[in-house]
Design a protein around this motif. Structure first.
Motif, mmCIF file in Angstrom:
data_model
loop_
_atom_site.group_PDB
_atom_site.id
_atom_site.type_symbol
_atom_site.label_atom_id
_atom_site.label_comp_id
_atom_site.label_asym_id
_atom_site.label_seq_id
_atom_site.Cartn_x
_atom_site.Cartn_y
_atom_site.Cartn_z
ATOM 1 N N THR A 116 -0.857 -23.168 -6.282
ATOM 2 C CA THR A 116 0.109 -24.249 -6.098
ATOM 3 C C THR A 116 -0.104 -25.332 -7.146
ATOM 4 O O THR A 116 0.857 -25.826 -7.763
ATOM 5 C CB THR A 116 -0.030 -24.861 -4.693
ATOM 6 O OG1 THR A 116 0.189 -23.849 -3.703
ATOM 7 C CG2 THR A 116 0.971 -25.989 -4.487
ATOM 8 N N GLN A 117 -1.366 -25.701 -7.359
ATOM 9 C CA GLN A 117 -1.697 -26.721 -8.350
ATOM 10 C C GLN A 117 -1.272 -26.283 -9.744
ATOM 11 O O GLN A 117 -0.650 -27.039 -10.501
ATOM 12 C CB GLN A 117 -3.204 -26.977 -8.339
ATOM 13 C CG GLN A 117 -3.675 -28.058 -9.301
ATOM 14 C CD GLN A 117 -3.497 -29.438 -8.720
ATOM 15 O OE1 GLN A 117 -3.746 -29.652 -7.542
ATOM 16 N NE2 GLN A 117 -3.049 -30.371 -9.544
ATOM 17 N N THR A 175 1.550 -32.790 1.457
ATOM 18 C CA THR A 175 2.592 -32.827 0.428
ATOM 19 C C THR A 175 1.991 -33.254 -0.896
ATOM 20 O O THR A 175 1.210 -34.204 -0.970
ATOM 21 C CB THR A 175 3.714 -33.808 0.809
ATOM 22 O OG1 THR A 175 4.278 -33.414 2.065
ATOM 23 C CG2 THR A 175 4.809 -33.825 -0.242
ATOM 24 N N GLN A 176 2.370 -32.538 -1.957
ATOM 25 C CA GLN A 176 1.936 -32.870 -3.306
ATOM 26 C C GLN A 176 3.162 -33.111 -4.179
ATOM 27 O O GLN A 176 4.090 -32.300 -4.198
ATOM 28 C CB GLN A 176 1.103 -31.738 -3.912
ATOM 29 C CG GLN A 176 -0.237 -31.516 -3.230
ATOM 30 C CD GLN A 176 -0.908 -30.253 -3.761
ATOM 31 O OE1 GLN A 176 -0.486 -29.153 -3.439
ATOM 32 N NE2 GLN A 176 -1.938 -30.426 -4.566
ATOM 33 N N PHE A 236 8.247 -39.621 1.036
ATOM 34 C CA PHE A 236 8.169 -40.261 -0.274
ATOM 35 C C PHE A 236 8.543 -39.266 -1.375
ATOM 36 O O PHE A 236 9.303 -39.593 -2.290
ATOM 37 C CB PHE A 236 6.760 -40.801 -0.520
ATOM 38 C CG PHE A 236 6.596 -41.483 -1.853
ATOM 39 C CD1 PHE A 236 6.953 -42.804 -2.019
ATOM 40 C CD2 PHE A 236 6.086 -40.784 -2.937
ATOM 41 C CE1 PHE A 236 6.812 -43.437 -3.254
ATOM 42 C CE2 PHE A 236 5.934 -41.404 -4.174
ATOM 43 C CZ PHE A 236 6.296 -42.741 -4.329
ATOM 44 N N ALA A 237 8.013 -38.044 -1.280
ATOM 45 C CA ALA A 237 8.319 -37.018 -2.276
ATOM 46 C C ALA A 237 9.817 -36.700 -2.289
ATOM 47 O O ALA A 237 10.424 -36.552 -3.356
ATOM 48 C CB ALA A 237 7.512 -35.751 -1.993
ATOM 49 N N LEU A 238 10.419 -36.592 -1.108
ATOM 50 C CA LEU A 238 11.851 -36.333 -1.021
ATOM 51 C C LEU A 238 12.655 -37.461 -1.666
ATOM 52 O O LEU A 238 13.624 -37.223 -2.393
ATOM 53 C CB LEU A 238 12.269 -36.161 0.439
ATOM 54 C CG LEU A 238 11.873 -34.837 1.114
ATOM 55 C CD1 LEU A 238 12.101 -34.925 2.618
ATOM 56 C CD2 LEU A 238 12.686 -33.689 0.526
ATOM 57 N N SER A 239 12.243 -38.692 -1.389
ATOM 58 C CA SER A 239 12.945 -39.843 -1.934
ATOM 59 C C SER A 239 12.871 -39.859 -3.461
ATOM 60 O O SER A 239 13.884 -40.041 -4.145
ATOM 61 C CB SER A 239 12.331 -41.137 -1.379
ATOM 62 O OG SER A 239 12.851 -42.274 -2.031
ATOM 63 N N ILE A 240 11.692 -39.637 -3.999
ATOM 64 C CA ILE A 240 11.507 -39.677 -5.445
ATOM 65 C C ILE A 240 12.270 -38.546 -6.133
ATOM 66 O O ILE A 240 12.882 -38.726 -7.185
ATOM 67 C CB ILE A 240 10.012 -39.600 -5.805
ATOM 68 C CG1 ILE A 240 9.289 -40.886 -5.392
ATOM 69 C CG2 ILE A 240 9.812 -39.334 -7.290
ATOM 70 C CD1 ILE A 240 9.743 -42.121 -6.153
ATOM 71 N N TYR A 298 5.643 -29.967 -3.491
ATOM 72 C CA TYR A 298 5.322 -28.824 -2.635
ATOM 73 C C TYR A 298 4.829 -29.372 -1.305
ATOM 74 O O TYR A 298 3.959 -30.259 -1.268
ATOM 75 C CB TYR A 298 4.233 -27.958 -3.269
ATOM 76 C CG TYR A 298 3.793 -26.798 -2.397
ATOM 77 C CD1 TYR A 298 4.527 -25.619 -2.359
ATOM 78 C CD2 TYR A 298 2.660 -26.898 -1.594
ATOM 79 C CE1 TYR A 298 4.145 -24.564 -1.562
ATOM 80 C CE2 TYR A 298 2.268 -25.847 -0.790
ATOM 81 C CZ TYR A 298 3.002 -24.679 -0.776
ATOM 82 O OH TYR A 298 2.620 -23.634 0.022
ATOM 83 N N ALA A 299 5.394 -28.873 -0.223
ATOM 84 C CA ALA A 299 5.017 -29.341 1.110
ATOM 85 C C ALA A 299 4.645 -28.163 1.995
ATOM 86 O O ALA A 299 5.354 -27.152 2.037
ATOM 87 C CB ALA A 299 6.163 -30.136 1.747
ATOM 88 N N GLU A 300 3.536 -28.303 2.706
ATOM 89 C CA GLU A 300 3.099 -27.293 3.666
ATOM 90 C C GLU A 300 2.434 -28.006 4.830
ATOM 91 O O GLU A 300 1.381 -28.629 4.663
ATOM 92 C CB GLU A 300 2.136 -26.301 3.023
ATOM 93 C CG GLU A 300 1.731 -25.174 3.968
ATOM 94 C CD GLU A 300 0.842 -24.143 3.306
ATOM 95 O OE1 GLU A 300 1.015 -22.947 3.570
ATOM 96 O OE2 GLU A 300 -0.022 -24.545 2.510
#
Length: 239
Positions: free
Chosen positions: A150-151, A194-195, A209-213, A188-190
């Motif tokens: 994933t990274q 979330t990353q 936050f990730a969705l917003s960005i 990526y979310a699991e």
């Protein structure tokens, strides 16, 4: 000049042909060629005996989009013809392997060294045991778990062919902000983890936050460490 051309060819990536001045006639197909033959005496990958199905003339301001592997042939129809070809290249297998190797190398312990079989005499010959030991030394370093993959995926694709030279920072800006158009954002979310991946960097954050960005274009200032870091890095710029 009028009549100039590089010849009929295909590209292995999405292409946007932008006519900036003059005019150019483009001939192209709707699908990739089932079979193709190249001109042997050319240093370029020029198609031999190509007969297109469609023809269109681009004038200044026109854009023609061609998907990967679609054959096309452009011929200038004016002396002031200038066409910009913008290629949106996907990563090659070689580039992905290089990224994998660099990712592995950065994680290796410098104390782990290759060792021979304890020979007392060096006769300049090596055997299958040496080759196997060399192979296993490399393979033992290449074991990645799901989090590692994933990274690697997030870092590689968020940094791939980004124009770092055009990234400027505005740390003191207080107004509305927007995403830097030269930077790729992905996440990526699991479960609860979330990353956020931005230009090869990884940020731990909340899913909201990730969705917003990633999904919005403009933002008000926020009292958030990750948000402030994105501003300081030049990933968020004045709107």
């Amino acid at each position: 000049p009028t009549g100039a051309s590089v010849g009929a060819h295909t590209d292995h990536y999405d292409v946007f042909l932008i006519q900036t001045s003059g005019s150019r006639s483009w001939s192209y197909d709707d699908e990739p060629l089932a079979h193709s033959e190249l001109v042997t005496e050319s240093d370029l990958s020029v198609l031999n005996n190509y007969h297109a199905k469609n023809t269109v003339e681009l004038k200044a301001g026109d854009v023609l989009y061609l998907p990967p592997e679609i054959p096309h042939h452009g011929v200038s129809t004016s002396d002031d013809c200038m066409t910009c070809s913008i290629g949106m290249r996907a990563p090659s297998q070689a580039e992905m392997v290089m990224a994998f190797a660099e990712f592995i190398a950065a994680r290796c312990d410098d104390k782990q060294r290759f060792t021979d079989q304890g020979r007392l005499v060096n006769n300049h010959a090596f055997d299958d045991k040496d080759i196997e030991r060399f192979k296993q030394t490399i393979l033992s370093a290449c074991t990645l778990n799901k989090q590692d993959w994933t990274q690697l995926f997030g870092d590689f694709f968020s940094e791939f062919r980004q124009l770092d030279a055009l990234i400027e920072t505005y740390p003191e800006h207080q107004g509305m902000l927007q995403k830097n158009p030269m930077v790729t954002f992905a996440f990526y979310a699991e479960g609860n983890h979330t990353q956020l991946f931005v230009d090869g960097e990884t940020f731990e954050c909340e899913l909201s936050f990730a969705l917003s960005i990633c999904q919005q274009q403009q933002f008000k200032s926020q009292t958030c460490d990750v948000f402030n870091t994105l501003i300081e890095a030049g990933y968020l710029i004045p709107a």
